[in-house]
Write a protein that holds these residues in place. Structure first.
Motif, PDB file in Angstrom:
ATOM      1  N   GLU A 147      -3.273  -3.785  -3.988  1.00 17.91           N
ATOM      2  CA  GLU A 147      -2.317  -4.030  -2.906  1.00 17.91           C
ATOM      3  C   GLU A 147      -2.432  -2.913  -1.863  1.00 17.91           C
ATOM      4  O   GLU A 147      -2.768  -1.780  -2.179  1.00 17.91           O
ATOM      5  N   LYS A 148      -2.112  -3.252  -0.624  1.00 19.40           N
ATOM      6  CA  LYS A 148      -2.207  -2.266   0.460  1.00 19.40           C
ATOM      7  C   LYS A 148      -0.920  -1.477   0.635  1.00 19.40           C
ATOM      8  O   LYS A 148      -0.925  -0.418   1.266  1.00 19.40           O
ATOM      9  N   ALA A 149       0.187  -1.979   0.117  1.00 15.41           N
ATOM     10  CA  ALA A 149       1.476  -1.305   0.244  1.00 15.41           C
ATOM     11  C   ALA A 149       2.282  -1.547  -1.026  1.00 15.41           C
ATOM     12  O   ALA A 149       2.023  -2.498  -1.771  1.00 15.41           O
ATOM     13  N   PRO A 150       3.272  -0.700  -1.294  1.00 17.45           N
ATOM     14  CA  PRO A 150       4.080  -0.874  -2.512  1.00 17.45           C
ATOM     15  C   PRO A 150       4.974  -2.111  -2.438  1.00 17.45           C
ATOM     16  O   PRO A 150       5.275  -2.630  -1.362  1.00 17.45           O
ATOM     17  N   PHE A 151       5.416  -2.549  -3.614  1.00 15.53           N
ATOM     18  CA  PHE A 151       6.475  -3.548  -3.707  1.00 15.53           C
ATOM     19  C   PHE A 151       7.796  -2.791  -3.724  1.00 15.53           C
ATOM     20  O   PHE A 151       7.902  -1.719  -4.324  1.00 15.53           O
ATOM     21  N   TYR A 152       8.806  -3.357  -3.083  1.00 10.20           N
ATOM     22  CA  TYR A 152      10.107  -2.712  -3.026  1.00 10.20           C
ATOM     23  C   TYR A 152      11.195  -3.612  -3.596  1.00 10.20           C
ATOM     24  O   TYR A 152      11.220  -4.822  -3.347  1.00 10.20           O
TER      25      TYR A 152
END
Length: 451
Positions: A342-347
């Protein structure tokens, strides 16, 4: 205080062993400590001056509760080593991991895991350069080679060194092409030092100087890691708008945590060096660095030390987290999990809730001294100031096989003196935590705001 609890319905464990083990967070989460129930939320970073470890004592005086059938089943599975992990880390006194979903065994039985904190941090960098990884891997393999006794071990080290040297020579141009333009000169300088260092390591092996191998290996891997960091040009993604105004660590930082150890003739003072990873947890790491700059943790005691985790961060008074002077309310941060690919975290959601049962986190609970936020079990976005360090490796939490991954936000690793975490006990005092590098990567620092 947030708590993590293991339910063992099939044994005659005492109440003290069944009480809520927690990790600091807000609400009733897996790793959170409450005022009356603490198990996982204490903090410390040591440089140690001791020569001998002392086993930490468990606290008594915690209340028992009845267990559901599902809790008993989970406990049995944990005891059998089939499911590894902790039910939950939270901060409410009655927070228990009542219904964790059982992970796919194909995920749990994977291997062999990377346990070295330095290696975990290197692989977590947002880069894609196969050439430098082919240099890194054989240098890391030296650790395993040194576990072999006698001449065979050194012969294996020699093969590792030759492989790394060959990979560097063959891939140097590709490595240089992967350097960020603004950092290229520095990266090339590091590569030259790496090349010379590998020649020196080759000579050490030829001289059969076994004791000199590990220190030189550490030096070379430091060069490798620095080269890899020089491949990161800028922060690689946008933090969601709703969190963009919070303190963010856009990069990495390091802190030294100085702990005063009480009632231990073998250990007086420790300084733990911790690397915080804002590339994979910018909100979580930024929140911590901001609190460090406020001296929030200075003078705070270790609040939990039970052989499974060390925890701190629960302030005095009724609040279970940091009260922002500007709002007079507890400042909370979202659950933040970065996954491979993934390119960004899950929030705001656990990987289980997202249905990502086989996903691998970028910052796993693999290393002794993995640092994470405690929170309320049923409130994903309840973390505030309580932090914990996982003591690895236990039969209940083997690397790559525990249910903490994807449930709690890891944001750093203790990289020096981590073994001394096991010597800390409740009541030991964190004299100070100081940022020693990377403070320039902190964006939106609230500690600079008056009040």
């Amino acid at each position: 205080m947030s708590t993590i609890i293991f339910f063992n319905c099939c044994s005659s464990l005492t109440a003290s062993k069944l009480i809520n083990p927690r990790i600091p967070t807000k609400g009733s989460s897996f790793l959170r400590t409450h005022k009356s129930f603490s198990w996982w939320n204490r903090h410390f970073l040591p440089k140690c001056t001791s020569q001998k470890h002392v086993q930490c004592q468990l606290q008594n005086g915690q209340k028992m509760r009845s267990f559901s059938l599902k809790e008993c089943a989970i406990s049995v599975a944990l005891a059998a080593g089939l499911i590894i992990g902790m039910p939950s880390l939270d901060s409410s006194p009655m927070a228990y991991a009542a219904n964790p979903s059982l992970p796919d065994l194909s995920v749990l039985i994977s291997g062999p895991p990377i346990k070295d904190p330095g290696a975990l941090l290197r692989y977590a960098l947002p880069i894609d350069n196969k050439a430098i990884r082919e240099v890194q891997k054989p240098l890391e393999d030296i650790t395993e080679s040194l576990k072999v006794a006698g001449v065979r071990g050194l012969d294996s080290v020699e093969r590792n060194v030759k492989q790394a040297s060959r990979s560097l020579k063959q891939g140097k141009s590709l490595i240089i092409s992967g350097l960020a333009e603004s950092k290229k000169d520095h990266g090339v300088e590091l590569l030259d030092k790496l090349e010379i260092g590998m020649e020196e390591l080759q000579q050490i092996v030829e001289d059969r100087n076994r004791d000199a191998v590990a220190p030189k290996q550490k030096e070379l891997l430091k060069y490798v890691g620095d080269v890899e960091e020089d491949m990161v040009d800028s922060f690689p993604y946008e933090v969601p708008e709703e969190y963009r105004s919070m303190p963010l660590l856009k990069g990495r930082a390091a802190v030294d945590m100085k702990v005063k150890v009480k009632d231990n003739p073998n250990l007086e003072e420790c300084v733990f060096h911790i690397v915080l990873d804002g590339y994979n947890a910018p909100v979580t790491a930024g929140n911590f660095v901001d609190l460090v700059q406020r001296h929030f943790y200075d003078g705070m005691e270790i609040q939990r030390a039970d052989g499974f985790v060390v925890q701190t961060g629960d302030p005095e008074g009724p609040a279970e987290g940091f009260i922002d002077p500007s709002t007079e309310k507890t400042r909370t941060i979202p659950l933040e999990i970065m996954v491979d690919g993934e390119k960004a975290p899950f929030y705001g959601s656990t990987l289980e809730e997202l249905g990502l049962y086989k996903a691998q986190t970028k910052l796993p609970f693999n290393a002794f001294g993995t640092m994470a936020m405690a929170r309320d079990e049923f409130e994903n976005n309840s973390a505030s100031s309580q932090v914990f360090w996982l003591l690895k490796e236990s039969e209940l939490t083997p690397s790559n096989a525990n249910i903490l991954d994807g449930r709690y936000a890891v944001f750093g690793y203790v990289t020096e003196n981590e073994d001394f975490l096991a010597d800390l006990k409740v009541g030991d005092v964190i004299e100070s935590i100081q940022v020693v590098s990377g403070l320039e990567n902190l964006v939106n620092p609230s500690y600079k705001i008056a009040g």
